[in-house]
Design an enzyme around this catalytic site. Structure first.
Site, PDB file in Angstrom:
ATOM      1  N   ASN A  50     -52.248  45.524  80.938  1.00 45.75           N
ATOM      2  CA  ASN A  50     -51.221  46.195  80.139  1.00 45.75           C
ATOM      3  C   ASN A  50     -49.904  45.436  80.350  1.00 45.75           C
ATOM      4  O   ASN A  50     -49.280  45.545  81.399  1.00 45.75           O
ATOM      5  CB  ASN A  50     -51.137  47.650  80.639  1.00 45.75           C
ATOM      6  CG  ASN A  50     -50.244  48.521  79.783  1.00 45.75           C
ATOM      7  OD1 ASN A  50     -49.405  48.030  79.042  1.00 45.75           O
ATOM      8  ND2 ASN A  50     -50.414  49.829  79.914  1.00 45.75           N
ATOM      9  N   ARG A 110     -54.196  46.096  76.296  1.00 45.22           N
ATOM     10  CA  ARG A 110     -53.332  46.867  75.399  1.00 45.22           C
ATOM     11  C   ARG A 110     -52.615  45.863  74.501  1.00 45.22           C
ATOM     12  O   ARG A 110     -51.931  44.965  74.983  1.00 45.22           O
ATOM     13  CB  ARG A 110     -52.302  47.638  76.209  1.00 45.22           C
ATOM     14  CG  ARG A 110     -51.245  48.268  75.336  1.00 45.22           C
ATOM     15  CD  ARG A 110     -50.200  48.952  76.175  1.00 45.22           C
ATOM     16  NE  ARG A 110     -49.148  49.456  75.339  1.00 45.22           N
ATOM     17  CZ  ARG A 110     -47.871  49.365  75.645  1.00 45.22           C
ATOM     18  NH1 ARG A 110     -47.487  48.779  76.750  1.00 45.22           N
ATOM     19  NH2 ARG A 110     -46.969  49.858  74.836  1.00 45.22           N
ATOM     20  N   HIS A 159     -47.239  53.416  70.474  1.00 45.32           N
ATOM     21  CA  HIS A 159     -47.643  54.351  71.533  1.00 45.32           C
ATOM     22  C   HIS A 159     -48.919  55.111  71.151  1.00 45.32           C
ATOM     23  O   HIS A 159     -49.200  56.188  71.684  1.00 45.32           O
ATOM     24  CB  HIS A 159     -46.556  55.413  71.835  1.00 45.32           C
ATOM     25  CG  HIS A 159     -45.314  54.882  72.458  1.00 45.32           C
ATOM     26  ND1 HIS A 159     -44.057  55.361  72.144  1.00 45.32           N
ATOM     27  CD2 HIS A 159     -45.107  53.912  73.379  1.00 45.32           C
ATOM     28  CE1 HIS A 159     -43.150  54.718  72.852  1.00 45.32           C
ATOM     29  NE2 HIS A 159     -43.760  53.816  73.599  1.00 45.32           N
ATOM     30  N   ARG A 213     -32.743  51.352  73.607  1.00 48.48           N
ATOM     31  CA  ARG A 213     -32.849  51.158  72.151  1.00 48.48           C
ATOM     32  C   ARG A 213     -32.133  52.278  71.413  1.00 48.48           C
ATOM     33  O   ARG A 213     -32.194  53.439  71.822  1.00 48.48           O
ATOM     34  CB  ARG A 213     -34.320  51.160  71.721  1.00 48.48           C
ATOM     35  CG  ARG A 213     -35.039  49.867  72.028  1.00 48.48           C
ATOM     36  CD  ARG A 213     -36.525  49.987  71.727  1.00 48.48           C
ATOM     37  NE  ARG A 213     -37.302  50.015  72.946  1.00 48.48           N
ATOM     38  CZ  ARG A 213     -38.599  50.274  73.010  1.00 48.48           C
ATOM     39  NH1 ARG A 213     -39.280  50.557  71.923  1.00 48.48           N
ATOM     40  NH2 ARG A 213     -39.217  50.253  74.161  1.00 48.48           N
ATOM     41  N   GLU A 225     -52.443  55.787  79.927  1.00 52.08           N
ATOM     42  CA  GLU A 225     -52.699  54.702  78.987  1.00 52.08           C
ATOM     43  C   GLU A 225     -53.825  53.777  79.458  1.00 52.08           C
ATOM     44  O   GLU A 225     -54.697  53.410  78.679  1.00 52.08           O
ATOM     45  CB  GLU A 225     -51.436  53.863  78.866  1.00 52.08           C
ATOM     46  CG  GLU A 225     -50.930  53.764  77.467  1.00 52.08           C
ATOM     47  CD  GLU A 225     -49.502  53.271  77.424  1.00 52.08           C
ATOM     48  OE1 GLU A 225     -49.049  52.578  78.350  1.00 52.08           O
ATOM     49  OE2 GLU A 225     -48.847  53.591  76.424  1.00 52.08           O
TER      50      GLU A 225
END
Ligand code: ADP
Length: 407
Positions: free
Chosen positions: A7, A98, A186, A247, A390
């Site tokens: 990942n 991922r 996501h 962000r 995840e």
């Protein structure tokens, strides 16, 4: 089956090894091995942490002139060094990666071959930091682990079920020919959380309407109906939607035109400002870390308070947007660093929806134990906290794909 998961983040690289049982159960077992590299912001050094299932762990600073050199060092730690997990690389039976951007092509995980790698490389134009290091990860596995099946699990794939009005931007029609549309991100965790919510509520998924709030350094919401994503707040890039750590999320695009004209900002300047100098960090001037922003706000720091207030305002507005796309709501799920840990954010996000009969239990909200339902018994909408998993979700997808292609 022993499945290794890679990942890659922009400044970190996580890696886990799992034993995945047949049928790939939803509940995560403990990892057999975990490693993480974090690159220093200022020089070419990195910190490498490795831990195996016997609890042996070590932490070292490594000189990492290239990303590849650090990842090689990490992979070798699987069978060499103080905390190995296998005797030889050949014990690893599959590797899951991922992949942040799968564009329009990938609606599901894919077995990696040259064609898939080329497609991932094409999308590197949109997600350069991520997709390039992910391709490098695939090459490094080929080199150091050998001919093992490698699977790409895409963060965009779960959102390929969005209806057209939710994916098309109202710009010129020609944008569609250039692939400029809303992809969403996501998705690996949004999907995992929606499945886990279904399991926790013991309901049939066909009609279940869930809003999953993934609130970490990056933040996005997904509206999930009957197990399918029908809307989401991130779009063409992971910049759209909610306010995040560094962000901005969505801002009036007219601001960018204004700034470019007034200050002569280049695309790189705008990229830096919107991706790295905005959000909680930009507004508060304190940190991108919500814990530090909240601590400063409690001490009367007015910009920190403003940053938190704007974060909540945007989050509530986003939930309202998802509600409209679902036409109802059975459960609101909070996940990732902020979603799992901040009772202030959860309480603030739920508050305006009291008129729908949503009633949060303040005691459970203050201290949810693991994955938990934190709504009052008489709440019309369940509120769940679900730990992001995840890496486990990638390992499951990997085994599921290999099982179905073998069958
Ligand atoms: P990433 O998106 O990089 O995986 P995480 O999911 O770990 O990030 O989330 C990081 C965010 O979670 C940071 O803003 C951090 O402040 C926040 N966070 C972690 N623990 C808490 C806490 N106890 N209270 C508030 N925010 C927290």
């Amino acid at each position: 089956m022993k499945v290794l998961v890679l990942n890659s983040g922009s400044s970190s690289q996580k890696c886990r090894l799992y034993q995945v049982a047949p049928g790939a159960p939803l509940d995560p077992p403990p990892a057999l091995w975990r490693a993480e590299i974090e690159w220093a912001a200022t020089d070419s050094s990195a910190s490498l942490r490795i831990e195996n299932a016997s609890g042996v762990r070590y932490n070292e600073r490594i000189e990492a002139k290239t990303r590849a050199a650090a990842v090689e060092r990490m992979l070798r730690g699987l069978w060499e060094g103080a905390a190995p997990a296998v005797r030889a690389p050949s014990e690893i039976q599959a590797v899951g990666h991922r992949i942040v951007h799968g564009g329009a092509e990938f609606r599901a995980p894919a077995l990696i071959d040259e064609r898939v790698l080329q497609a991932i490389a094409r999308h590197a134009e949109i997600a350069p930091l991520h997709n390039r290091s992910e391709i490098e990860g695939v090459r490094l596995v080929e080199k150091f682990i050998g001919a093992v099946p490698q699977v790409a699990v895409f963060d965009t794939a779960f959102h390929r079920t969005l209806p057209r009005p939710a994916t098309v931007y109202p710009g010129p029609y020609a944008w569609l020919d250039e692939g400029i549309e809303r992809y969403g991100f996501h998705g690996i965790n949004h999907r995992y959380c929606a499945e886990r919510a279904e399991r926790m509520l013991g309901k049939n998924s066909a009609d279940l309407r869930v809003v999953t709030c993934h609130l970490g350094n990056g933040c996005s919401l997904a509206a999930v109906h009957g197990g399918h994503s029908v809307d989401t707040t991130m779009g063409f890039t992971p910049l759209e939607g909610l306010m995040m750590g560094t962000r901005s999320g969505s801002v009036d695009p007219g601001i960018l035109i204004h700034l470019a004209r007034k200050h002569g900002y280049t695309p790189d300047d705008l990229d830096r400002i919107l991706n790295r100098e905005s959000g909680l960090l930009g507004l508060s001037g304190v940190s991108s870390d919500l814990r530090e922003v909240l601590a400063a706000a409690r001490q009367g720091h007015s910009r920190a308070q403003l940053a938190f207030d704007v974060f909540l305002h945007r989050l509530r507005a986003g939930i309202g947007w998802m509600l409209a796309s679902l036409g109802g709501l059975d459960a609101l799920v909070f996940t990732a660093g902020i979603g799992e840990n901040s009772s202030d954010v959860r309480a603030g996000a739920c508050e305006p929806f009291a008129f729908l009969g949503l009633r949060l239990d303040p005691v459970k909200n203050a201290d949810p134990a693991g994955d938990a339902d934190i709504a009052m018994a008489d709440s019309s909408i369940r509120v769940l906290v679900i730990r992001a998993q995840e890496d486990w979700a990638i390992a499951r997808e990997c085994r599921r794909l290999l099982e179905s292609s073998a069958g």
